[in-house]
Design a protein around this motif. Structure first.
Motif, PDB file in Angstrom:
ATOM      1  N   ILE A 140      18.709  14.271   7.715  1.00 42.13           N
ATOM      2  CA  ILE A 140      17.339  14.442   7.377  1.00 42.13           C
ATOM      3  C   ILE A 140      17.094  15.120   6.077  1.00 42.13           C
ATOM      4  O   ILE A 140      16.457  15.892   5.724  1.00 42.13           O
ATOM      5  CB  ILE A 140      16.623  15.285   8.333  1.00 42.13           C
ATOM      6  CG1 ILE A 140      17.694  16.499   8.570  1.00 42.13           C
ATOM      7  CG2 ILE A 140      16.751  14.585   9.658  1.00 42.13           C
ATOM      8  CD1 ILE A 140      17.006  17.539   9.544  1.00 42.13           C
ATOM      9  N   GLY A 141      17.889  14.580   5.014  1.00 43.83           N
ATOM     10  CA  GLY A 141      17.649  15.310   3.493  1.00 43.83           C
ATOM     11  C   GLY A 141      18.869  16.186   3.031  1.00 43.83           C
ATOM     12  O   GLY A 141      19.747  16.290   3.840  1.00 43.83           O
ATOM     13  N   LYS A 142      18.432  16.870   2.075  1.00 48.00           N
ATOM     14  CA  LYS A 142      19.454  17.999   1.364  1.00 48.00           C
ATOM     15  C   LYS A 142      18.682  19.308   1.360  1.00 48.00           C
ATOM     16  O   LYS A 142      17.634  19.473   1.297  1.00 48.00           O
ATOM     17  CB  LYS A 142      20.081  17.381   0.076  1.00 48.00           C
ATOM     18  CG  LYS A 142      20.623  16.207   0.032  1.00 48.00           C
ATOM     19  CD  LYS A 142      21.212  15.997  -1.365  1.00 48.00           C
ATOM     20  CE  LYS A 142      22.239  14.776  -1.298  1.00 48.00           C
ATOM     21  NZ  LYS A 142      22.843  14.443  -2.463  1.00 48.00           N
ATOM     22  N   SER A 143      19.628  20.295   1.506  1.00 49.43           N
ATOM     23  CA  SER A 143      19.313  21.576   1.352  1.00 49.43           C
ATOM     24  C   SER A 143      19.383  21.939  -0.207  1.00 49.43           C
ATOM     25  O   SER A 143      19.579  21.208  -1.028  1.00 49.43           O
ATOM     26  CB  SER A 143      20.762  22.777   2.040  1.00 49.43           C
ATOM     27  OG  SER A 143      21.821  22.587   1.166  1.00 49.43           O
ATOM     28  N   LYS A 144      18.756  23.164  -0.259  1.00 47.95           N
ATOM     29  CA  LYS A 144      18.693  23.741  -1.565  1.00 47.95           C
ATOM     30  C   LYS A 144      20.066  23.558  -2.572  1.00 47.95           C
ATOM     31  O   LYS A 144      19.887  23.727  -3.784  1.00 47.95           O
ATOM     32  CB  LYS A 144      18.236  25.030  -1.787  1.00 47.95           C
ATOM     33  CG  LYS A 144      16.472  24.951  -1.419  1.00 47.95           C
ATOM     34  CD  LYS A 144      15.720  26.506  -1.466  1.00 47.95           C
ATOM     35  CE  LYS A 144      14.233  26.318  -1.178  1.00 47.95           C
ATOM     36  NZ  LYS A 144      13.563  27.647  -1.085  1.00 47.95           N
ATOM     37  N   LYS A 145      21.010  23.892  -1.754  1.00 49.89           N
ATOM     38  CA  LYS A 145      22.464  23.880  -2.310  1.00 49.89           C
ATOM     39  C   LYS A 145      23.046  22.474  -2.397  1.00 49.89           C
ATOM     40  O   LYS A 145      24.259  22.364  -2.486  1.00 49.89           O
ATOM     41  CB  LYS A 145      23.216  24.787  -1.614  1.00 49.89           C
ATOM     42  CG  LYS A 145      22.744  26.324  -1.788  1.00 49.89           C
ATOM     43  CD  LYS A 145      23.470  27.252  -1.099  1.00 49.89           C
ATOM     44  CE  LYS A 145      23.203  28.908  -1.198  1.00 49.89           C
ATOM     45  NZ  LYS A 145      24.208  29.690  -0.492  1.00 49.89           N
ATOM     46  N   ASP A 146      22.159  21.517  -2.231  1.00 47.72           N
ATOM     47  CA  ASP A 146      22.628  20.166  -2.214  1.00 47.72           C
ATOM     48  C   ASP A 146      23.575  19.803  -1.109  1.00 47.72           C
ATOM     49  O   ASP A 146      24.443  18.800  -1.129  1.00 47.72           O
ATOM     50  CB  ASP A 146      23.334  19.567  -3.601  1.00 47.72           C
ATOM     51  CG  ASP A 146      23.305  18.383  -3.940  1.00 47.72           C
ATOM     52  OD1 ASP A 146      22.203  17.756  -3.736  1.00 47.72           O
ATOM     53  OD2 ASP A 146      23.972  17.858  -4.507  1.00 47.72           O
ATOM     54  N   LYS A 147      23.426  20.473   0.017  1.00 48.83           N
ATOM     55  CA  LYS A 147      24.169  19.861   1.103  1.00 48.83           C
ATOM     56  C   LYS A 147      23.650  19.051   1.855  1.00 48.83           C
ATOM     57  O   LYS A 147      22.135  19.092   1.947  1.00 48.83           O
ATOM     58  CB  LYS A 147      24.630  21.395   2.222  1.00 48.83           C
ATOM     59  CG  LYS A 147      25.846  22.058   1.511  1.00 48.83           C
ATOM     60  CD  LYS A 147      26.205  23.242   2.354  1.00 48.83           C
ATOM     61  CE  LYS A 147      27.570  23.901   1.896  1.00 48.83           C
ATOM     62  NZ  LYS A 147      28.241  24.809   2.745  1.00 48.83           N
ATOM     63  N   LEU A 148      24.181  18.264   2.830  1.00 46.46           N
ATOM     64  CA  LEU A 148      23.335  17.248   3.591  1.00 46.46           C
ATOM     65  C   LEU A 148      22.980  18.010   5.061  1.00 46.46           C
ATOM     66  O   LEU A 148      23.599  18.837   5.683  1.00 46.46           O
ATOM     67  CB  LEU A 148      24.316  16.516   4.134  1.00 46.46           C
ATOM     68  CG  LEU A 148      24.990  15.482   2.872  1.00 46.46           C
ATOM     69  CD1 LEU A 148      26.146  14.586   3.396  1.00 46.46           C
ATOM     70  CD2 LEU A 148      23.916  14.825   2.115  1.00 46.46           C
ATOM     71  N   LYS A 149      21.705  17.689   5.349  1.00 45.41           N
ATOM     72  CA  LYS A 149      21.084  18.119   6.754  1.00 45.41           C
ATOM     73  C   LYS A 149      21.009  17.452   7.622  1.00 45.41           C
ATOM     74  O   LYS A 149      20.708  16.141   7.484  1.00 45.41           O
ATOM     75  CB  LYS A 149      19.680  18.697   6.334  1.00 45.41           C
ATOM     76  CG  LYS A 149      19.413  19.806   5.284  1.00 45.41           C
ATOM     77  CD  LYS A 149      18.017  20.031   4.912  1.00 45.41           C
ATOM     78  CE  LYS A 149      17.331  20.740   5.846  1.00 45.41           C
ATOM     79  NZ  LYS A 149      16.064  21.064   5.261  1.00 45.41           N
ATOM     80  N   LEU A 150      21.648  17.529   8.769  1.00 43.57           N
ATOM     81  CA  LEU A 150      22.098  16.668   9.869  1.00 43.57           C
ATOM     82  C   LEU A 150      21.152  17.065  11.311  1.00 43.57           C
ATOM     83  O   LEU A 150      21.263  18.584  11.431  1.00 43.57           O
ATOM     84  CB  LEU A 150      23.247  16.533  10.225  1.00 43.57           C
ATOM     85  CG  LEU A 150      24.497  16.177   9.189  1.00 43.57           C
ATOM     86  CD1 LEU A 150      25.797  15.898   9.465  1.00 43.57           C
ATOM     87  CD2 LEU A 150      23.827  14.656   8.727  1.00 43.57           C
ATOM     88  N   ASN A 151      20.633  16.218  12.103  1.00 43.53           N
ATOM     89  CA  ASN A 151      20.298  16.423  13.248  1.00 43.53           C
ATOM     90  C   ASN A 151      21.267  15.792  14.141  1.00 43.53           C
ATOM     91  O   ASN A 151      21.801  14.788  14.140  1.00 43.53           O
ATOM     92  CB  ASN A 151      18.936  15.600  13.432  1.00 43.53           C
ATOM     93  CG  ASN A 151      18.406  15.968  14.821  1.00 43.53           C
ATOM     94  OD1 ASN A 151      18.525  16.799  15.582  1.00 43.53           O
ATOM     95  ND2 ASN A 151      17.280  15.338  15.264  1.00 43.53           N
ATOM     96  N   VAL A 152      21.730  16.878  15.120  1.00 41.97           N
ATOM     97  CA  VAL A 152      22.799  16.615  16.020  1.00 41.97           C
ATOM     98  C   VAL A 152      22.511  16.968  17.633  1.00 41.97           C
ATOM     99  O   VAL A 152      21.644  17.662  17.596  1.00 41.97           O
ATOM    100  CB  VAL A 152      24.239  16.920  15.679  1.00 41.97           C
ATOM    101  CG1 VAL A 152      24.807  16.638  14.025  1.00 41.97           C
ATOM    102  CG2 VAL A 152      24.110  18.756  15.661  1.00 41.97           C
ATOM    103  N   ARG A 153      23.246  16.425  18.501  1.00 44.37           N
ATOM    104  CA  ARG A 153      23.236  16.694  19.628  1.00 44.37           C
ATOM    105  C   ARG A 153      24.731  17.148  20.203  1.00 44.37           C
ATOM    106  O   ARG A 153      25.532  16.502  19.739  1.00 44.37           O
ATOM    107  CB  ARG A 153      22.835  15.676  20.720  1.00 44.37           C
ATOM    108  CG  ARG A 153      21.457  15.345  20.423  1.00 44.37           C
ATOM    109  CD  ARG A 153      20.845  14.240  21.790  1.00 44.37           C
ATOM    110  NE  ARG A 153      21.854  13.287  22.094  1.00 44.37           N
ATOM    111  CZ  ARG A 153      22.073  13.105  23.470  1.00 44.37           C
ATOM    112  NH1 ARG A 153      21.132  13.525  24.460  1.00 44.37           N
ATOM    113  NH2 ARG A 153      22.809  12.114  23.913  1.00 44.37           N
ATOM    114  N   ILE A 154      24.743  18.281  20.625  1.00 41.08           N
ATOM    115  CA  ILE A 154      26.230  18.815  21.188  1.00 41.08           C
ATOM    116  C   ILE A 154      26.024  18.865  22.844  1.00 41.08           C
ATOM    117  O   ILE A 154      25.133  19.431  23.330  1.00 41.08           O
ATOM    118  CB  ILE A 154      26.407  20.049  20.577  1.00 41.08           C
ATOM    119  CG1 ILE A 154      26.001  20.249  19.148  1.00 41.08           C
ATOM    120  CG2 ILE A 154      27.802  20.644  20.786  1.00 41.08           C
ATOM    121  CD1 ILE A 154      25.733  21.537  18.357  1.00 41.08           C
ATOM    122  N   LYS A 155      27.258  18.588  23.282  1.00 38.12           N
ATOM    123  CA  LYS A 155      27.466  19.005  24.617  1.00 38.12           C
ATOM    124  C   LYS A 155      28.946  19.543  24.926  1.00 38.12           C
ATOM    125  O   LYS A 155      30.144  18.929  24.412  1.00 38.12           O
ATOM    126  CB  LYS A 155      27.820  17.414  25.407  1.00 38.12           C
ATOM    127  CG  LYS A 155      27.966  17.690  27.073  1.00 38.12           C
ATOM    128  CD  LYS A 155      27.628  16.466  27.717  1.00 38.12           C
ATOM    129  CE  LYS A 155      27.610  16.428  29.021  1.00 38.12           C
ATOM    130  NZ  LYS A 155      27.461  15.112  29.774  1.00 38.12           N
TER     131      LYS A 155
END
Length: 255
Positions: free
Chosen positions: A239-254
């Protein structure tokens, strides 16, 4: 097909070829095509291919992970029988015995069932169910009489009797330095990257139900990661990048 291949992994090309053939057959006959059981990543690829044709859509009967789909034209109104599946409940002496997912999976494979002819193995408490293609249902019912050392019987059920599996995945947003497998797993599970690398190289991590031993394996949308003794992670979307140019992810965890 080269233009399609570039959007997916090289090892996914055989499935892309097969799925493209399914779509062509549905288009040429202008009638539904019924797929084998496929996993969420394969369903994602199939949906991506179908989306190029506005006259066809992908539909399923159940909400399980491994599903059998219909590739159907707009006009076609499907019903339960069109999916040609059978739901089995496993009857066994639950007061004296226990079953497990690996044991049931192994028992099905031992009677010659290929993975694409059956879907998820469902479990709530002591109740166990699974779904198979109707074509092999009688064979399975006659030949699957033991799981491990436990004598069992299979009972056909209507799909209204399918176990309701709780969605106990937790949604989470994380930022990762890259889509490398070791980076994603380390960040989501809050484990050191070096430890995760050792786990990966030791065969303890699967991507889409296949062991991956390369820490630099590139994850992508709809990948299901399984980490032994730590649970599962589904990568939903970037879902885009952070201000520090890291990748933003939407995940599900079980867990």
């Amino acid at each position: 097909m080269d233009g399609v291949y570039q959007h997916f992994r090289p090892e996914e090309q055989p499935f892309i070829d097969a799925a493209s053939g399914w779509i062509v057959q549905a288009e040429n006959q202008y009638s539904p095509y019924l797929t084998p059981f496929i996993d969420p990543r394969q369903a994602f690829i199939l949906q991506s291919l179908i989306s190029k044709n506005s006259e066809f859509m992908l539909v399923s009967l159940l909400t399980h992970e491994r599903q059998r789909f219909l590739i159907k034209p707009d006009y076609f109104e499907e019903n339960e029988a069109d999916y040609q599946m059978c739901l089995f409940s496993i009857r066994y002496p639950s007061k004296f015995s226990n079953l497990s997912h690996p044991e049931i999976l192994g028992a099905l494979m031992n009677i010659g069932m290929k993975r694409e002819v059956f879907g998820d193995i469902l479990n709530v408490g002591n109740d166990w169910q699974f779904v198979v293609e109707e074509e092999v249902a009688n064979y399975v019912q006659l030949n699957l009489t033991k799981i491990g050392k436990v004598n069992i019987q299979l009972e056909r059920l209507p799909f209204t009797g399918a176990l309701a599996i709780p969605d106990d995945f937790e949604h989470k947003f994380v930022t990762v330095s890259s889509m490398r497998l070791d980076s994603v797993v380390a960040t989501v599970l809050n484990i050191s990257r070096q430890k995760v690398k050792i786990m990966i190289e030791g065969g303890l991590v699967k991507v889409n139900w296949q062991v991956v031993k390369q820490a630099n394996f590139e994850c992508t949308e709809n990948d299901m990661l399984s980490v032994r003794k730590h649970g599962r992670i589904q990568v939903l979307e970037q879902i885009g990048k952070s201000k520090k140019d890291k990748l933003k992810l939407n995940v599900r965890i079980k867990g």
